[in-house]
Design a protein around this motif. Structure first.
Motif, PDB file in Angstrom:
ATOM      1  N   ALA A   1      83.639 -38.056 -52.293  1.00  0.00           N
ATOM      2  CA  ALA A   1      83.990 -37.925 -51.197  1.00  0.00           C
ATOM      3  C   ALA A   1      83.307 -38.096 -49.673  1.00  0.00           C
ATOM      4  O   ALA A   1      82.485 -37.972 -50.302  1.00  0.00           O
ATOM      5  CB  ALA A   1      84.281 -36.082 -51.275  1.00  0.00           C
ATOM      6  N   LEU A   2      84.248 -37.686 -49.103  1.00  0.00           N
ATOM      7  CA  LEU A   2      83.067 -37.961 -47.628  1.00  0.00           C
ATOM      8  C   LEU A   2      82.888 -36.163 -46.848  1.00  0.00           C
ATOM      9  O   LEU A   2      83.406 -35.806 -46.406  1.00  0.00           O
ATOM     10  CB  LEU A   2      84.091 -39.114 -46.876  1.00  0.00           C
ATOM     11  N   HIS A   3      81.636 -36.173 -46.685  1.00  0.00           N
ATOM     12  CA  HIS A   3      81.085 -35.075 -45.766  1.00  0.00           C
ATOM     13  C   HIS A   3      81.223 -35.654 -43.858  1.00  0.00           C
ATOM     14  O   HIS A   3      80.092 -36.468 -44.412  1.00  0.00           O
ATOM     15  CB  HIS A   3      80.097 -34.548 -46.154  1.00  0.00           C
ATOM     16  N   GLN A   4      82.096 -35.458 -43.373  1.00  0.00           N
ATOM     17  CA  GLN A   4      81.595 -35.233 -42.529  1.00  0.00           C
ATOM     18  C   GLN A   4      80.638 -34.153 -41.239  1.00  0.00           C
ATOM     19  O   GLN A   4      80.328 -35.470 -40.382  1.00  0.00           O
ATOM     20  CB  GLN A   4      82.810 -35.432 -40.566  1.00  0.00           C
ATOM     21  N   GLY A   5      80.039 -33.575 -42.086  1.00  0.00           N
ATOM     22  CA  GLY A   5      79.124 -32.919 -41.284  1.00  0.00           C
ATOM     23  C   GLY A   5      77.767 -33.094 -41.306  1.00  0.00           C
ATOM     24  O   GLY A   5      77.210 -34.631 -41.654  1.00  0.00           O
ATOM     25  N   ARG A   6      76.975 -32.476 -40.859  1.00  0.00           N
ATOM     26  CA  ARG A   6      75.486 -32.492 -41.250  1.00  0.00           C
ATOM     27  C   ARG A   6      75.022 -32.231 -42.516  1.00  0.00           C
ATOM     28  O   ARG A   6      75.650 -31.820 -43.189  1.00  0.00           O
ATOM     29  CB  ARG A   6      74.767 -31.964 -39.913  1.00  0.00           C
ATOM     30  N   GLY A   7      73.626 -32.717 -43.387  1.00  0.00           N
ATOM     31  CA  GLY A   7      74.077 -32.541 -44.419  1.00  0.00           C
ATOM     32  C   GLY A   7      74.155 -33.020 -45.703  1.00  0.00           C
ATOM     33  O   GLY A   7      75.122 -33.315 -45.026  1.00  0.00           O
ATOM     34  N   ILE A   8      73.716 -32.594 -46.557  1.00  0.00           N
ATOM     35  CA  ILE A   8      73.971 -32.912 -47.862  1.00  0.00           C
ATOM     36  C   ILE A   8      74.856 -31.912 -48.857  1.00  0.00           C
ATOM     37  O   ILE A   8      74.255 -31.504 -49.154  1.00  0.00           O
ATOM     38  CB  ILE A   8      73.572 -33.641 -48.663  1.00  0.00           C
ATOM     39  N   PRO A   9      76.207 -31.291 -48.235  1.00  0.00           N
ATOM     40  CA  PRO A   9      76.749 -30.265 -49.570  1.00  0.00           C
ATOM     41  C   PRO A   9      76.745 -30.632 -50.654  1.00  0.00           C
ATOM     42  O   PRO A   9      77.171 -31.464 -50.908  1.00  0.00           O
ATOM     43  CB  PRO A   9      77.624 -29.961 -48.669  1.00  0.00           C
ATOM     44  N   PHE A  10      76.123 -29.559 -51.786  1.00  0.00           N
ATOM     45  CA  PHE A  10      76.898 -29.416 -52.829  1.00  0.00           C
ATOM     46  C   PHE A  10      78.703 -29.091 -52.634  1.00  0.00           C
ATOM     47  O   PHE A  10      78.864 -29.177 -54.605  1.00  0.00           O
ATOM     48  CB  PHE A  10      75.943 -29.047 -53.799  1.00  0.00           C
TER      49      PHE A  10
ATOM     50  N   THR B   1      82.215 -28.432 -52.990  1.00  0.00           N
ATOM     51  CA  THR B   1      83.199 -28.821 -53.014  1.00  0.00           C
ATOM     52  C   THR B   1      84.079 -28.851 -51.286  1.00  0.00           C
ATOM     53  O   THR B   1      84.941 -29.128 -50.616  1.00  0.00           O
ATOM     54  CB  THR B   1      84.749 -28.990 -53.951  1.00  0.00           C
ATOM     55  N   THR B   2      84.236 -27.505 -50.981  1.00  0.00           N
ATOM     56  CA  THR B   2      84.763 -27.276 -50.029  1.00  0.00           C
ATOM     57  C   THR B   2      84.253 -27.453 -48.571  1.00  0.00           C
ATOM     58  O   THR B   2      85.046 -27.701 -47.751  1.00  0.00           O
ATOM     59  CB  THR B   2      85.071 -25.961 -49.830  1.00  0.00           C
ATOM     60  N   GLU B   3      82.961 -28.309 -48.685  1.00  0.00           N
ATOM     61  CA  GLU B   3      82.823 -28.879 -47.474  1.00  0.00           C
ATOM     62  C   GLU B   3      82.196 -30.481 -47.192  1.00  0.00           C
ATOM     63  O   GLU B   3      82.373 -31.331 -46.555  1.00  0.00           O
ATOM     64  CB  GLU B   3      81.543 -28.535 -47.942  1.00  0.00           C
ATOM     65  N   TYR B   4      83.407 -31.004 -48.394  1.00  0.00           N
ATOM     66  CA  TYR B   4      84.052 -32.583 -48.364  1.00  0.00           C
ATOM     67  C   TYR B   4      85.230 -32.388 -47.238  1.00  0.00           C
ATOM     68  O   TYR B   4      85.878 -31.829 -47.508  1.00  0.00           O
ATOM     69  CB  TYR B   4      83.858 -33.138 -49.242  1.00  0.00           C
ATOM     70  N   ASP B   5      85.533 -33.746 -46.575  1.00  0.00           N
ATOM     71  CA  ASP B   5      86.751 -33.329 -45.910  1.00  0.00           C
ATOM     72  C   ASP B   5      87.991 -34.671 -46.191  1.00  0.00           C
ATOM     73  O   ASP B   5      88.417 -34.388 -46.245  1.00  0.00           O
ATOM     74  CB  ASP B   5      86.380 -34.195 -44.528  1.00  0.00           C
ATOM     75  N   TYR B   6      87.142 -35.695 -46.789  1.00  0.00           N
ATOM     76  CA  TYR B   6      88.155 -36.443 -47.597  1.00  0.00           C
ATOM     77  C   TYR B   6      87.779 -37.001 -49.386  1.00  0.00           C
ATOM     78  O   TYR B   6      86.995 -36.520 -49.378  1.00  0.00           O
ATOM     79  CB  TYR B   6      88.751 -38.075 -46.895  1.00  0.00           C
ATOM     80  N   TRP B   7      89.005 -37.100 -50.009  1.00  0.00           N
ATOM     81  CA  TRP B   7      88.441 -36.785 -51.379  1.00  0.00           C
ATOM     82  C   TRP B   7      89.746 -38.358 -51.576  1.00  0.00           C
ATOM     83  O   TRP B   7      90.728 -38.421 -51.391  1.00  0.00           O
ATOM     84  CB  TRP B   7      89.032 -36.145 -51.483  1.00  0.00           C
ATOM     85  N   GLY B   8      88.906 -38.920 -52.900  1.00  0.00           N
ATOM     86  CA  GLY B   8      89.541 -40.228 -53.388  1.00  0.00           C
ATOM     87  C   GLY B   8      90.161 -40.006 -54.755  1.00  0.00           C
ATOM     88  O   GLY B   8      90.526 -38.411 -54.801  1.00  0.00           O
ATOM     89  N   GLN B   9      90.906 -40.675 -55.046  1.00  0.00           N
ATOM     90  CA  GLN B   9      92.014 -39.657 -56.455  1.00  0.00           C
ATOM     91  C   GLN B   9      91.111 -39.572 -58.000  1.00  0.00           C
ATOM     92  O   GLN B   9      92.435 -39.270 -58.503  1.00  0.00           O
ATOM     93  CB  GLN B   9      92.800 -40.855 -56.501  1.00  0.00           C
ATOM     94  N   GLY B  10      90.390 -39.731 -57.399  1.00  0.00           N
ATOM     95  CA  GLY B  10      89.089 -39.821 -58.985  1.00  0.00           C
ATOM     96  C   GLY B  10      89.801 -41.404 -60.096  1.00  0.00           C
ATOM     97  O   GLY B  10      90.956 -41.734 -60.259  1.00  0.00           O
ATOM     98  N   THR B  11      88.515 -40.925 -60.435  1.00  0.00           N
ATOM     99  CA  THR B  11      88.776 -42.061 -61.734  1.00  0.00           C
ATOM    100  C   THR B  11      88.699 -41.896 -63.165  1.00  0.00           C
ATOM    101  O   THR B  11      87.591 -41.129 -63.341  1.00  0.00           O
ATOM    102  CB  THR B  11      87.961 -43.389 -61.363  1.00  0.00           C
ATOM    103  N   LEU B  12      88.274 -41.691 -64.384  1.00  0.00           N
ATOM    104  CA  LEU B  12      89.015 -42.007 -65.418  1.00  0.00           C
ATOM    105  C   LEU B  12      87.504 -41.802 -66.062  1.00  0.00           C
ATOM    106  O   LEU B  12      87.402 -42.979 -66.368  1.00  0.00           O
ATOM    107  CB  LEU B  12      89.843 -41.191 -66.524  1.00  0.00           C
ATOM    108  N   VAL B  13      86.265 -40.957 -67.024  1.00  0.00           N
ATOM    109  CA  VAL B  13      85.648 -41.952 -67.676  1.00  0.00           C
ATOM    110  C   VAL B  13      85.943 -40.872 -68.979  1.00  0.00           C
ATOM    111  O   VAL B  13      85.603 -40.149 -69.131  1.00  0.00           O
ATOM    112  CB  VAL B  13      84.410 -41.348 -67.217  1.00  0.00           C
TER     113      VAL B  13
END
Length: 123
Positions: free
Chosen positions: A96-105, A107-119
């Motif tokens: 996920a990509l966060h457009q704002g300042r800092g590094i949040p932990f 999920t609600t503070e991330y703006d864009y998400w990939g589709q996921g990959t299963l491990v």
């Protein structure tokens, strides 16, 4: 921005995998990028994150010392190297990509998400 996560698969406990998160549509060199994971029936949780410069990295306690996050802005890609994998690491991993300042932990503070990959880590 589109994020494409890849590199998941089936591995035995103790093994390694490297996940990749490739961005298209916009360069993400100015943004923090995080990895999260979601096990079946559980909430999506923070795994690791890297600052826009790559100079700061953060890890969940459960993966500290085993996982390493890095970025290659020339390739518009962030990696998650996962070593000494355990069955409890089994999950769908999302970048996920966060457009704002800092590094949040969160999920609600991330703006864009990939589709996921299963491990899947077998014991």
């Amino acid at each position: 921005v589109q994020l494409q996560a890849s590199g998941g698969g089936l591995v035995q406990a103790g093994g390694s995998l490297r996940l990749s998160c490739a961005a298209s549509g916009r360069t993400f060199s100015s943004y923090a990028v995080g990895w999260f994971r979601q096990a079946p029936g559980k909430e999506r949780k923070f795994v690791a994150a890297i600052s826009w410069s790559g100079g700061n990295t953060y890890y969940a306690d459960s993966v500290k010392g085993r996982f390493t996050i890095s970025r290659d802005d020339a390739k518009n890609t962030v990696y998650l190297q996962m070593n000494s994998l355990k069955p409890e690491d089994t999950a769908v991993y999302y970048c996920a990509l966060h457009q704002g300042r800092g590094i949040p932990f969160s999920t609600t503070e991330y703006d864009y998400w990939g589709q996921g990959t299963l491990v899947t880590v077998s014991s």
